[in-house]
Design a protein around this motif. Structure first.
Motif, PDB file in Angstrom:
ATOM      1  N   SER A  55     -39.588  18.546  -7.191  1.00 49.79           N
ATOM      2  CA  SER A  55     -40.519  17.814  -8.053  1.00 49.79           C
ATOM      3  C   SER A  55     -39.835  16.635  -8.741  1.00 49.79           C
ATOM      4  O   SER A  55     -40.460  15.593  -8.976  1.00 49.79           O
ATOM      5  N   LYS A 101     -39.683  13.661  -6.408  1.00 48.17           N
ATOM      6  CA  LYS A 101     -40.986  12.989  -6.273  1.00 48.17           C
ATOM      7  C   LYS A 101     -41.244  12.042  -7.443  1.00 48.17           C
ATOM      8  O   LYS A 101     -41.965  11.052  -7.302  1.00 48.17           O
ATOM      9  N   GLN A 102     -40.650  12.361  -8.614  1.00 52.82           N
ATOM     10  CA  GLN A 102     -40.871  11.554  -9.815  1.00 52.82           C
ATOM     11  C   GLN A 102     -39.664  10.676 -10.166  1.00 52.82           C
ATOM     12  O   GLN A 102     -39.565  10.186 -11.283  1.00 52.82           O
ATOM     13  N   ASN A 107     -40.394   7.407 -11.707  1.00 48.49           N
ATOM     14  CA  ASN A 107     -41.265   7.435 -12.878  1.00 48.49           C
ATOM     15  C   ASN A 107     -40.633   8.275 -13.992  1.00 48.49           C
ATOM     16  O   ASN A 107     -39.702   7.840 -14.646  1.00 48.49           O
ATOM     17  N   GLU A 108     -41.135   9.496 -14.178  1.00 50.31           N
ATOM     18  CA  GLU A 108     -40.686  10.322 -15.296  1.00 50.31           C
ATOM     19  C   GLU A 108     -39.260  10.838 -15.145  1.00 50.31           C
ATOM     20  O   GLU A 108     -38.609  11.149 -16.150  1.00 50.31           O
ATOM     21  N   CYS A 109     -38.765  10.926 -13.933  1.00 50.02           N
ATOM     22  CA  CYS A 109     -37.441  11.522 -13.707  1.00 50.02           C
ATOM     23  C   CYS A 109     -36.412  10.498 -13.234  1.00 50.02           C
ATOM     24  O   CYS A 109     -35.453  10.852 -12.538  1.00 50.02           O
ATOM     25  N   CYS A 156     -40.444  14.475 -17.697  1.00 47.16           N
ATOM     26  CA  CYS A 156     -39.799  15.121 -16.551  1.00 47.16           C
ATOM     27  C   CYS A 156     -39.511  16.578 -16.892  1.00 47.16           C
ATOM     28  O   CYS A 156     -39.021  16.889 -17.993  1.00 47.16           O
TER      29      CYS A 156
END
Length: 312
Positions: free
Chosen positions: A180, A183-184, A187-189, A200
């Motif tokens: 996960s 995938k981010q 963005n958040e990660c 994240c």
């Protein structure tokens, strides 16, 4: 009889002033005695206060150290003192203490760290007081999962700065969390960000604001618990350490990150994934030492050579 009584009364009247005179003389000498010792005590107190060392206010004004110091606050610990601390800390009867081989690399980095050194530690352990002592000229902050133990420890040792955090991860989610996060990653990660505003799953975002504003020179991951599928594991601290190192603003672009219990799957896999094998300076079964450099805010890749999670 009447004359006899009069004579007796007269004698009593003559003795009365004599008794008063004697009592007044005693009070005079008592007052003089007390006054002398009071004066002597005041002189001693004034002299003692003038000869006491003055507490330095530099550390308190800059916030570089949480405990009061005397004299030259920039003086490093003498080598014999450091060696003595390491000797006794590594020979404790506590079954969970670090060995000398594990403590020594961390101590060496702290000794060479520019003062004031910023040291972030995940986990309250047997070595907590040792880390605080070795970084006596700098700022040392501890992150603990158990809020009750954190409060208890801070009460026992007021000079220790401890913040509690509630982990939401579980050991059994180790591989799902990596997937996960990938995938981010844009963005958040992403690798460079202020985690205070991040959503994240691996990012720790509920610490005091100033923790995210400090440029940490050394980070040690020795907590939280990493045993059992329901335990929180050290996935979040390792990811967070990697982001804090890459998000530095200071001229000193490098952060030393130590991961304890490196023989375990989570510590090894997440170390390779977010701290990166190319940044690994040295390691053994118990301790890994990474040196991570800050990155451009538009970078969206933790490692130059991405590890294979399945092979790890």
């Amino acid at each position: 009889m009447k004359n006899s009584n009069n004579n007796s009364n007269t004698k009593l009247i003559l003795l009365h002033p004599y008794i008063q005179k004697q009592g007044g003389s005693s009070r005079f000498w008592l007052l003089a005695f007390v006054s002398f010792f009071t004066f002597a005590f005041l002189l001693t107190l004034i002299y003692t206060r003038e000869t006491l060392p003055v507490k330095s206010t530099t550390a308190m004004a800059t916030g570089s150290a949480s405990s009061p110091t005397f004299g030259n606050i920039n003086a490093p610990l003498p080598t014999p003192v450091i060696n003595t601390l390491l000797h006794y800390a590594s020979r404790s009867n506590d079954s969970f203490h670090m060995s000398h081989a594990e403590i020594k690399p961390i101590s060496d980095v702290l000794r060479k760290c520019s003062s004031p050194c910023n040291f972030l530690v995940f986990g309250l352990t047997h070595e907590t007081l040792l880390w605080k002592a070795l970084n006596h000229n700098g700022r040392t902050v501890f992150i603990e999962e158990n809020r009750y133990y954190a409060a208890y420890y801070e009460e026992l040792h007021p000079e220790i700065d401890v913040f509690d955090v509630q982990y939401t991860t579980k050991m059994e989610e180790m591989r799902d969390l990596i997937a996960s996060t990938k995938k981010q990653i844009k963005n958040e990660c992403r690798p460079v960000q202020n985690l205070l505003f991040s959503e994240c799953k691996l990012g720790i975002n509920d610490l005091p604001n100033h923790v995210y504003e400090v440029d940490w020179d050394v980070i040690l991951v020795d907590g939280p618990r990493g045993d059992g599928p329901e335990g929180p594991g050290r996935m979040a601290p390792i990811f967070t350490a990697g982001v804090l190192a890459r998000n530095k603003k200071a001229s000193n672009a490098k952060t030393h990150i130590f991961v304890h219990d490196y023989y375990r799957n989570v510590e090894r896999i997440y170390g390779d994934e977010f701290l990166c094998r190319e940044n690994l300076v040295e390691s053994n079964d118990m301790l890994a030492h990474f040196v991570v450099e800050k990155m451009d805010e538009n970078s969206f890749q933790f490692c130059r050579n991405q590890p294979s999670t399945s092979s790890s």
